[in-house]
Design a protein around this motif. Structure first.
Motif, PDB file in Angstrom:
ATOM      1  N   TRP A 195       1.034  -1.164   0.026  1.00 14.88           N
ATOM      2  CA  TRP A 195       0.113  -0.008   0.134  1.00 14.88           C
ATOM      3  C   TRP A 195       0.828   1.313   0.087  1.00 14.88           C
ATOM      4  O   TRP A 195       1.590   1.401   0.838  1.00 14.88           O
ATOM      5  CB  TRP A 195      -0.803  -0.044   1.226  1.00 14.88           C
ATOM      6  CG  TRP A 195      -1.755   1.212   1.124  1.00 14.88           C
ATOM      7  CD1 TRP A 195      -1.816   2.445   1.891  1.00 14.88           C
ATOM      8  CD2 TRP A 195      -3.176   1.189   0.682  1.00 14.88           C
ATOM      9  NE1 TRP A 195      -2.826   3.219   1.683  1.00 14.88           N
ATOM     10  CE2 TRP A 195      -3.841   2.247   0.954  1.00 14.88           C
ATOM     11  CE3 TRP A 195      -4.158  -0.014   0.104  1.00 14.88           C
ATOM     12  CZ2 TRP A 195      -5.164   2.505   0.741  1.00 14.88           C
ATOM     13  CZ3 TRP A 195      -5.434   0.170  -0.106  1.00 14.88           C
ATOM     14  CH2 TRP A 195      -6.081   1.581   0.152  1.00 14.88           C
ATOM     15  N   PRO A 196       1.110   2.042  -1.283  1.00 15.22           N
ATOM     16  CA  PRO A 196       1.611   3.171  -1.147  1.00 15.22           C
ATOM     17  C   PRO A 196       1.501   4.239  -0.125  1.00 15.22           C
ATOM     18  O   PRO A 196       0.109   4.503   0.056  1.00 15.22           O
ATOM     19  CB  PRO A 196       1.636   3.711  -2.594  1.00 15.22           C
ATOM     20  CG  PRO A 196       0.273   3.296  -3.052  1.00 15.22           C
ATOM     21  CD  PRO A 196       0.054   1.756  -2.434  1.00 15.22           C
ATOM     22  N   ALA A 197       2.489   4.724   0.392  1.00 19.05           N
ATOM     23  CA  ALA A 197       2.322   5.660   1.781  1.00 19.05           C
ATOM     24  C   ALA A 197       1.535   6.921   1.169  1.00 19.05           C
ATOM     25  O   ALA A 197       0.815   7.756   2.002  1.00 19.05           O
ATOM     26  CB  ALA A 197       3.538   6.040   2.354  1.00 19.05           C
ATOM     27  N   GLU A 198       1.647   7.396   0.003  1.00 21.03           N
ATOM     28  CA  GLU A 198       1.094   8.620  -0.440  1.00 21.03           C
ATOM     29  C   GLU A 198      -0.400   8.496  -0.432  1.00 21.03           C
ATOM     30  O   GLU A 198      -0.990   9.581  -0.471  1.00 21.03           O
ATOM     31  CB  GLU A 198       1.706   9.030  -1.810  1.00 21.03           C
ATOM     32  CG  GLU A 198       1.087   8.118  -3.042  1.00 21.03           C
ATOM     33  CD  GLU A 198       2.510   7.152  -3.331  1.00 21.03           C
ATOM     34  OE1 GLU A 198       2.547   6.446  -4.252  1.00 21.03           O
ATOM     35  OE2 GLU A 198       3.143   7.056  -2.246  1.00 21.03           O
ATOM     36  N   LYS A 199      -0.734   7.374  -0.733  1.00 21.32           N
ATOM     37  CA  LYS A 199      -2.448   7.328  -0.473  1.00 21.32           C
ATOM     38  C   LYS A 199      -2.807   7.404   1.134  1.00 21.32           C
ATOM     39  O   LYS A 199      -4.133   7.043   1.380  1.00 21.32           O
ATOM     40  CB  LYS A 199      -2.729   5.870  -0.847  1.00 21.32           C
ATOM     41  CG  LYS A 199      -2.676   5.704  -2.355  1.00 21.32           C
ATOM     42  CD  LYS A 199      -2.827   4.176  -3.040  1.00 21.32           C
ATOM     43  CE  LYS A 199      -4.347   3.779  -2.614  1.00 21.32           C
ATOM     44  NZ  LYS A 199      -4.515   2.599  -3.472  1.00 21.32           N
ATOM     45  N   LYS A 256       2.885  -2.877   8.026  1.00 21.92           N
ATOM     46  CA  LYS A 256       4.265  -2.323   8.461  1.00 21.92           C
ATOM     47  C   LYS A 256       4.804  -1.547   7.323  1.00 21.92           C
ATOM     48  O   LYS A 256       4.962  -1.866   6.294  1.00 21.92           O
ATOM     49  CB  LYS A 256       5.117  -3.913   8.684  1.00 21.92           C
ATOM     50  CG  LYS A 256       6.439  -3.595   8.806  1.00 21.92           C
ATOM     51  CD  LYS A 256       6.947  -2.874  10.149  1.00 21.92           C
ATOM     52  CE  LYS A 256       8.287  -2.882  10.198  1.00 21.92           C
ATOM     53  NZ  LYS A 256       8.794  -2.206  11.355  1.00 21.92           N
ATOM     54  N   TYR A 257       5.141  -0.202   7.935  1.00 21.32           N
ATOM     55  CA  TYR A 257       5.864   0.520   7.004  1.00 21.32           C
ATOM     56  C   TYR A 257       7.289   0.120   6.627  1.00 21.32           C
ATOM     57  O   TYR A 257       8.046  -0.179   7.491  1.00 21.32           O
ATOM     58  CB  TYR A 257       5.788   2.079   7.625  1.00 21.32           C
ATOM     59  CG  TYR A 257       6.531   2.869   6.912  1.00 21.32           C
ATOM     60  CD1 TYR A 257       5.919   3.605   5.558  1.00 21.32           C
ATOM     61  CD2 TYR A 257       7.934   3.479   6.903  1.00 21.32           C
ATOM     62  CE1 TYR A 257       6.330   4.400   4.745  1.00 21.32           C
ATOM     63  CE2 TYR A 257       8.356   4.648   6.387  1.00 21.32           C
ATOM     64  CZ  TYR A 257       7.633   5.011   4.914  1.00 21.32           C
ATOM     65  OH  TYR A 257       8.345   5.831   4.179  1.00 21.32           O
ATOM     66  N   ASP A 258       7.556   0.303   5.272  1.00 23.31           N
ATOM     67  CA  ASP A 258       8.897   0.008   4.919  1.00 23.31           C
ATOM     68  C   ASP A 258       9.469   1.035   4.083  1.00 23.31           C
ATOM     69  O   ASP A 258       9.006   1.324   3.056  1.00 23.31           O
ATOM     70  CB  ASP A 258       8.796  -1.438   4.107  1.00 23.31           C
ATOM     71  CG  ASP A 258      10.185  -1.733   3.660  1.00 23.31           C
ATOM     72  OD1 ASP A 258      10.762  -2.429   4.546  1.00 23.31           O
ATOM     73  OD2 ASP A 258      10.565  -1.955   2.471  1.00 23.31           O
ATOM     74  N   TYR A 280       3.513   0.430   2.977  1.00 24.19           N
ATOM     75  CA  TYR A 280       3.252  -0.562   3.681  1.00 24.19           C
ATOM     76  C   TYR A 280       2.949  -1.856   3.261  1.00 24.19           C
ATOM     77  O   TYR A 280       2.502  -2.033   2.014  1.00 24.19           O
ATOM     78  CB  TYR A 280       1.908  -0.276   4.497  1.00 24.19           C
ATOM     79  CG  TYR A 280       1.980   1.101   5.114  1.00 24.19           C
ATOM     80  CD1 TYR A 280       2.165   1.321   6.778  1.00 24.19           C
ATOM     81  CD2 TYR A 280       1.619   2.455   4.336  1.00 24.19           C
ATOM     82  CE1 TYR A 280       2.269   2.597   7.158  1.00 24.19           C
ATOM     83  CE2 TYR A 280       1.704   3.637   5.138  1.00 24.19           C
ATOM     84  CZ  TYR A 280       1.969   3.617   6.500  1.00 24.19           C
ATOM     85  OH  TYR A 280       1.924   4.950   7.155  1.00 24.19           O
ATOM     86  N   TYR A 281       3.413  -3.068   3.928  1.00 23.56           N
ATOM     87  CA  TYR A 281       2.967  -4.406   3.361  1.00 23.56           C
ATOM     88  C   TYR A 281       2.375  -5.129   4.475  1.00 23.56           C
ATOM     89  O   TYR A 281       2.363  -4.890   5.716  1.00 23.56           O
ATOM     90  CB  TYR A 281       4.303  -5.240   3.332  1.00 23.56           C
ATOM     91  CG  TYR A 281       5.298  -5.560   4.170  1.00 23.56           C
ATOM     92  CD1 TYR A 281       5.207  -6.826   4.968  1.00 23.56           C
ATOM     93  CD2 TYR A 281       6.207  -4.695   4.770  1.00 23.56           C
ATOM     94  CE1 TYR A 281       5.827  -7.024   6.164  1.00 23.56           C
ATOM     95  CE2 TYR A 281       7.266  -5.251   5.748  1.00 23.56           C
ATOM     96  CZ  TYR A 281       6.746  -5.981   6.491  1.00 23.56           C
ATOM     97  OH  TYR A 281       7.605  -6.543   7.484  1.00 23.56           O
TER      98      TYR A 281
END
Length: 577
Positions: free
Chosen positions: A158-162, A180-182, A188-189
């Motif tokens: 899930w792209p963080a910009e969303k 979990k943010y990567d 996030y995965y």
């Protein structure tokens, strides 16, 4: 006269049709399959036998004890994961599905193990962990390296910009958060279990083909079955809509059996199961009976049998009622009496010890209650799963501090309670009753150092009661839990009525005694189990039809005028007319 004859003929025709229908049902359910008749012995390899002194059970250790397994009479072994793994969740985080974890040995060891089992008439069932992989698997390493990597869609990102994705609960995360943010790709995965167990994206056909190829690899090597770990969670709605707030308490309701899961299983059946004589079972049976039937009914072409949690979830620290226990197991049997097939079990690697949870592990009652529970598992309809050590009546250990636990579920669960300001004392008391680590303490072989599990320091401490509860001492005692288990296995193997026979519950309201009959092709058996620590009796019309006592964990019971008097935790099976 003619009217009476016609009515009589009609009645006889009706009875005949009913009988034929019953026979057809009987035949449909009793269609002979090896996996219906199997008696499965589950081995947690890390805890079974250490051959090289490093304190960790291994494949060579199992090979050393193949004759012991054969002498149990079991017909199949379910082996918990042995694949390459960094061991965040004891092998349920796989980094290479076609290799053996170095702790356990080599592929040559595996080949020797399987050959030795097959030579002894024992089938081998492998654990397949494909809801998730390890974060150290090459697929994930590639996936997290860049957003345009070919493996990116092997996982859920899930792209963080969303913005942060809608909340998903994680069973093993110390904050309970499955995202979990990567920072590598600012995304996030998803991980329904630990952070080191990212969920695979089953919506990607390339992932599915990878899995079918892996399963084919093992089937070609000669394994006899597959158990799919956590597979009811594999399919997801990849738009990740918002879920209600009670996610933690209703995890199965919201997370299981989503999306295209059945299509994936049908595809798996077509590509793997249909091409080999292998058994298939998935952990969990969905949210309801409809889900369970859709997974395992023969005409669905998905799986062979349901492995439901409801029965094993009954045991709680505050105790359980026998009437509830009977209701649950009888309801599942009734639902699958005509279609589908069940697994029967009371313990596995995710539970504490059976006799400590469902029986009585005190010195006075451990032996009879362990025998009684094994009698139950091996006399019910469905494929029995017997967890290693339960044939001895092994019990829970007694860890006092969180530092003594090794299980990620216990450790991160503790951290979660601390983070949320919860009741640590209550959490620790629950752990002392139900921790997975208690079902994973090493096998107790004899009364020598470390129970002869290992020459080095065991990865988990051996239970202190190993000097009295062990294979060597129980082999010599004709009245041991071990020898009763062997007799019960032989009884089941020699009496198809205990495999295929109809199950009928007797006196569901009785508070202490669980009684039922099994009947098939003119044979009938009466099973009477006292689940209490006091003398108890039950009056049954079936008691007047007893032909002989076929197995008993204690002395022969007193039977008068149809009333059977049982000692605490007594278990008896009779053949009846």
């Amino acid at each position: 006269m003619h009217k009476l004859s016609a009515a009589l003929i009609a009645l006889l025709f009706f009875i005949s049709c009913g009988t034929k229908k019953e026979e057809q049902k009987d035949l449909a359910q009793s269609e002979e399959k090896w996996w219906k008749e199997a008696i499965i012995y589950q081995i947690y390899p890390r805890s079974f036998k250490d051959s090289d002194g490093d304190g960790i059970g291994d494949l060579k250790g199992i090979i050393q004890e193949l004759d012991y397994i054969k002498d149990l009479g079991v017909t199949a072994v379910w082996l918990n994961p042995i694949y390459s793994s960094p061991n965040d969740d004891n092998g349920y985080d796989v980094s290479d599905y076609r290799n053996i974890m170095s702790d356990f040995g080599t592929m040559e060891d595996f080949d020797r193990l399987m050959k030795g089992m097959h030579e002894r008439g024992i089938k081998l069932i492998m654990d397949v962990v494909v809801n998730h992989s390890s974060d150290e698997h090459e697929w994930f390493q590639q996936s997290r390296s860049s957003r345009d990597n070919p493996y990116r869609d092997y996982y859920h990102w899930w792209p963080a910009e969303k913005g942060k994705p809608n909340y998903r609960y994680s069973l093993f995360d110390e904050k309970g958060d499955a995202w979990k943010y990567d920072s590598i790709t600012d995304a996030y995965y998803l991980h329904y279990f630990s952070q080191k167990q990212p969920d695979l994206n089953w919506e990607n056909p390339k992932v599915r083909q990878e899995v079918y190829d892996i399963m084919t690899f093992w089937a070609e090597k000669g394994v006899d079955g597959f158990r799919l770990d956590a597979f009811q969670f594999a399919a997801k709605d990849t738009t990740f809509p918002a879920f209600p707030d009670d996610l933690q308490t209703n995890f199965i309701q919201y997370y299981a059996m989503q999306g295209n899961l059945h299509e994936y299983l049908k595809e798996m059946h077509e590509q793997v199961f249909s091409k080999y004589d292998v058994m298939s079972v998935a952990e969990g049976a969905g949210r309801n009976f409809e889900d369970a039937h859709n997974l395992v009914d023969a005409d669905r072409n998905e799986l062979n049998m349901a492995y439901a949690f409801e029965g094993v979830d009954i045991a709680k620290r505050e105790g359980y009622s026998l009437t509830h226990f009977k209701e649950v197991f009888s309801r599942w049997d009734k639902e699958f009496a005509e279609k589908g097939w069940l697994s029967i079990y009371l313990a596995n690697h995710d539970q504490a010890r059976m006799v400590s949870r469902f029986g009585n592990d005190s010195p006075a009652f451990r032996r009879p209650s362990a025998k009684m529970l094994n009698t139950f598992i091996l006399s019910m309809r469905g494929t029995p799963y017997c967890y290693f050590g339960d044939e001895l009546g092994m019990t829970n250990s007694n860890f006092e501090t969180i530092e003594e636990y090794q299980d990620i579920a216990a450790i991160n669960g503790y951290k979660k309670v601390v983070n949320e300001g919860g009741d640590i004392m209550e959490y620790m008391q629950n752990l002392k009753f139900g921790s997975r680590d208690y079902g994973r303490t090493p096998m107790q072989w004899d009364n020598s150092t470390n129970a002869n599990f290992a020459t080095g320091t065991p990865w988990l401490p051996v239970n202190e009661n190993y000097k009295t509860i062990n294979v060597e001492s129980e082999k010599k005692d004709p009245n041991s839990v071990l020898n009763h288990f062997r007799r019960m296995v032989e009884l089941r193997k020699n009496n198809p009525v205990l495999v295929y026979g109809a199950y009928t519950l007797l006196q569901p309201e009785h508070q202490e005694i669980y009684a039922y009959t099994r009947s098939w092709k003119g044979e009938k058996m009466l099973v009477v189990l006292n689940f209490s620590e006091k003398n108890s009796s039950i009056t049954l019309k079936e008691a007047k039809s007893i032909k002989e006592e076929v197995i008993n964990n204690l002395q022969s019971p007193d039977i008068k005028n149809g009333t059977i008097h049982l000692l605490p935790y007594q278990a008896v099976i009779f053949s009846i007319q």
